[in-house]
Design a protein around this motif. Structure first.
Motif, mmCIF file in Angstrom:
data_model
loop_
_atom_site.group_PDB
_atom_site.id
_atom_site.type_symbol
_atom_site.label_atom_id
_atom_site.label_comp_id
_atom_site.label_asym_id
_atom_site.label_seq_id
_atom_site.Cartn_x
_atom_site.Cartn_y
_atom_site.Cartn_z
ATOM 1 N N UNK A 150 -1.158 5.050 -13.320
ATOM 2 C CA UNK A 150 -0.910 5.253 -11.878
ATOM 3 C C UNK A 150 -0.724 3.911 -11.182
ATOM 4 N N UNK A 151 -1.589 2.975 -11.541
ATOM 5 C CA UNK A 151 -1.580 1.679 -10.872
ATOM 6 C C UNK A 151 -0.272 0.932 -11.175
ATOM 7 N N UNK A 152 0.177 1.012 -12.412
ATOM 8 C CA UNK A 152 1.450 0.375 -12.766
ATOM 9 C C UNK A 152 2.622 1.030 -12.034
ATOM 10 N N UNK A 153 2.560 2.327 -11.895
ATOM 11 C CA UNK A 153 3.616 3.032 -11.141
ATOM 12 C C UNK A 153 3.662 2.561 -9.703
ATOM 13 N N UNK A 154 2.480 2.442 -9.107
ATOM 14 C CA UNK A 154 2.414 2.008 -7.708
ATOM 15 C C UNK A 154 2.940 0.573 -7.572
ATOM 16 N N UNK A 155 2.566 -0.281 -8.522
ATOM 17 C CA UNK A 155 3.045 -1.675 -8.467
ATOM 18 C C UNK A 155 4.577 -1.690 -8.556
ATOM 19 N N UNK A 156 5.133 -0.855 -9.444
ATOM 20 C CA UNK A 156 6.603 -0.772 -9.550
ATOM 21 C C UNK A 156 7.213 -0.327 -8.227
ATOM 22 N N UNK A 157 6.577 0.676 -7.632
ATOM 23 C CA UNK A 157 7.093 1.217 -6.375
ATOM 24 C C UNK A 157 7.029 0.152 -5.263
ATOM 25 N N UNK A 158 5.932 -0.595 -5.262
ATOM 26 C CA UNK A 158 5.801 -1.672 -4.280
ATOM 27 C C UNK A 158 6.918 -2.693 -4.442
ATOM 28 N N UNK A 159 7.225 -3.053 -5.693
ATOM 29 C CA UNK A 159 8.282 -4.036 -5.914
ATOM 30 C C UNK A 159 9.630 -3.519 -5.444
ATOM 31 N N UNK A 160 9.887 -2.225 -5.689
ATOM 32 C CA UNK A 160 11.156 -1.645 -5.254
ATOM 33 C C UNK A 160 11.274 -1.583 -3.741
ATOM 34 N N UNK A 161 10.185 -1.129 -3.098
ATOM 35 C CA UNK A 161 10.254 -0.867 -1.661
ATOM 36 C C UNK A 161 9.980 -2.105 -0.806
ATOM 37 N N UNK A 162 9.072 -2.960 -1.289
ATOM 38 C CA UNK A 162 8.593 -4.052 -0.435
ATOM 39 C C UNK A 162 8.828 -5.455 -1.006
ATOM 40 N N UNK A 163 9.241 -5.542 -2.267
ATOM 41 C CA UNK A 163 9.359 -6.856 -2.910
ATOM 42 C C UNK A 163 10.286 -7.785 -2.128
ATOM 43 N N UNK A 164 9.828 -8.996 -1.836
ATOM 44 C CA UNK A 164 10.650 -9.998 -1.150
ATOM 45 C C UNK A 164 10.773 -9.786 0.350
ATOM 46 N N UNK A 165 10.100 -8.767 0.865
ATOM 47 C CA UNK A 165 10.247 -8.453 2.289
ATOM 48 C C UNK A 165 9.024 -8.887 3.107
ATOM 49 N N UNK A 166 9.284 -9.072 4.403
ATOM 50 C CA UNK A 166 8.184 -9.371 5.331
ATOM 51 C C UNK A 166 7.529 -8.049 5.724
ATOM 52 N N UNK A 167 6.221 -7.955 5.558
ATOM 53 C CA UNK A 167 5.529 -6.676 5.776
ATOM 54 C C UNK A 167 4.726 -6.668 7.065
ATOM 55 N N UNK A 168 4.678 -5.497 7.661
ATOM 56 C CA UNK A 168 3.697 -5.270 8.729
ATOM 57 C C UNK A 168 2.450 -4.717 8.046
ATOM 58 N N UNK A 169 1.304 -5.304 8.348
ATOM 59 C CA UNK A 169 0.066 -4.893 7.690
ATOM 60 C C UNK A 169 -0.979 -4.607 8.758
ATOM 61 N N UNK A 170 -1.603 -3.442 8.691
ATOM 62 C CA UNK A 170 -2.716 -3.180 9.608
ATOM 63 C C UNK A 170 -3.735 -2.273 8.930
ATOM 64 N N UNK A 171 -4.910 -2.224 9.539
ATOM 65 C CA UNK A 171 -5.996 -1.419 8.990
ATOM 66 C C UNK A 171 -6.469 -0.439 10.058
ATOM 67 N N UNK A 172 -5.868 0.774 10.092
ATOM 68 C CA UNK A 172 -6.244 1.739 11.132
ATOM 69 C C UNK A 172 -7.736 2.026 11.131
#
Length: 262
Positions: free
Chosen positions: A6-28
């Motif tokens: 699961x964790x490897x899948x999520x890491x792959x997904x993160x690279x596809x969706x967010x890799x190299x991009x500027x992220x907005x990060x917050x903690x609701x």
DNA sequence: TACTCATGAGCAA
DNA sequence: TGCTCCTGAGTAG
């Protein structure tokens, strides 16, 4: 389902969706107090070792995430949804939001602390070294130990990424009784355990669920048919017809077949 | 509505 | 070994 796949899948997904991009990060929820420090930073890459994921940002900022039993990721396409329940942290770019709930660990570390985490972790079947050094590390730890193999497979310092489901299934497939001491296993058996871990976890990454019966490697048959012994206590073994046994081992449920795994 | 359980792991005793 | 933490789904009543 937070075992290593699961964790490897999520890491792959993160690279596809967010890799190299500027992220907005917050903690609701407010519990990830470093969210502000990461907000507006560029994600370089996401990586995974065993059950842990690492988000590498600029300036030696790394987020270490461990889901534990309860942790979950949800990805939303389109507009960011309204926050429902306890969301520890959200990562977003235009059009995509990832929400993390209930992780055991979500913290910012630097590369020195990351190296210490790597040192603690055993070899990961999903990051196999082509020269076989990862297998050698695993084999040497198993051979030296008088601990039952059923416990060794759950120890992330011995092999990382295996959890309760894969532990039970991998031992069944190898026809090894979980009470067998690591030091009593033959090199051939240890080699088989490693090779099967590589195979099963890779199938898990592919499908997103833990399928351990070869006949279903191409298509998920549904959760009642996926496995040999996990959560099948009292039911008959699919091969020898003996009843699957459930025992408690180190506080966790251990499933095995007393006929096939003598 | 209340209770139980879960794919994890650190810690004290 | 047992307790604790984290969260949500499923189930009993």
């Amino acid at each position: 389902m937070p075992e290593g796949h699961t964790v490897h899948r999520i890491a792959n997904e993160f690279n596809e969706l967010f890799g190299g991009k500027v992220l907005r990060v917050d903690s609701p929820q407010g519990r990830f107090t470093d969210a502000r420090m990461l907000d507006g930073q560029r994600l370089k890459v996401a990586s995974a070792v065993g059950k842990q994921m690492f988000l590498h940002f600029q300036d030696d900022l790394i987020i270490r995430i461990h889901l534990g039993i309860y942790g979950k990721w949800q990805f939303h396409k389109g507009l960011a949804p309204e926050v429902v329940g306890q969301v520890r942290v959200r990562f977003a770019v235009d059009g995509v939001t990832a929400e993390l709930r209930g992780p055991t660990v979500c913290e910012v570390i630097d590369s020195k602390a990351l190296a210490e985490v790597y040192d603690r972790l055993g070899p990961d079947p999903l990051n196999p070294d082509p020269n076989g050094r990862e297998f050698e590390r695993f084999a040497s730890k198993v051979k030296k130990s008088s601990t039952p193999i059923g416990l060794l497979l759950m120890n992330q310092e011995v092999i990382s990424g295996i959890g309760n489901v894969y532990r039970a299934e991998i031992l069944y497939r190898a026809k090894i009784n979980p009470h067998t001491k690591g030091s009593d296993l033959k090199t051939r058996q240890i080699s088989e355990l490693w090779a099967d871990s590589v195979k099963l976890l890779s199938i898990g990454v592919l499908h997103g669920v833990m399928i351990t019966r070869d006949e279903f490697f191409d298509e998920d048959p549904g959760k009642l048919e996926r496995n040999w012994v996990y959560k099948r206590e009292g039911q008959t073994c699919r091969k020898c017809r003996k009843k699957i046994v459930l025992e408690m081992a180190a506080g966790r449920k251990l499933y095995f077949c007393p006929g096939c795994q003598r």
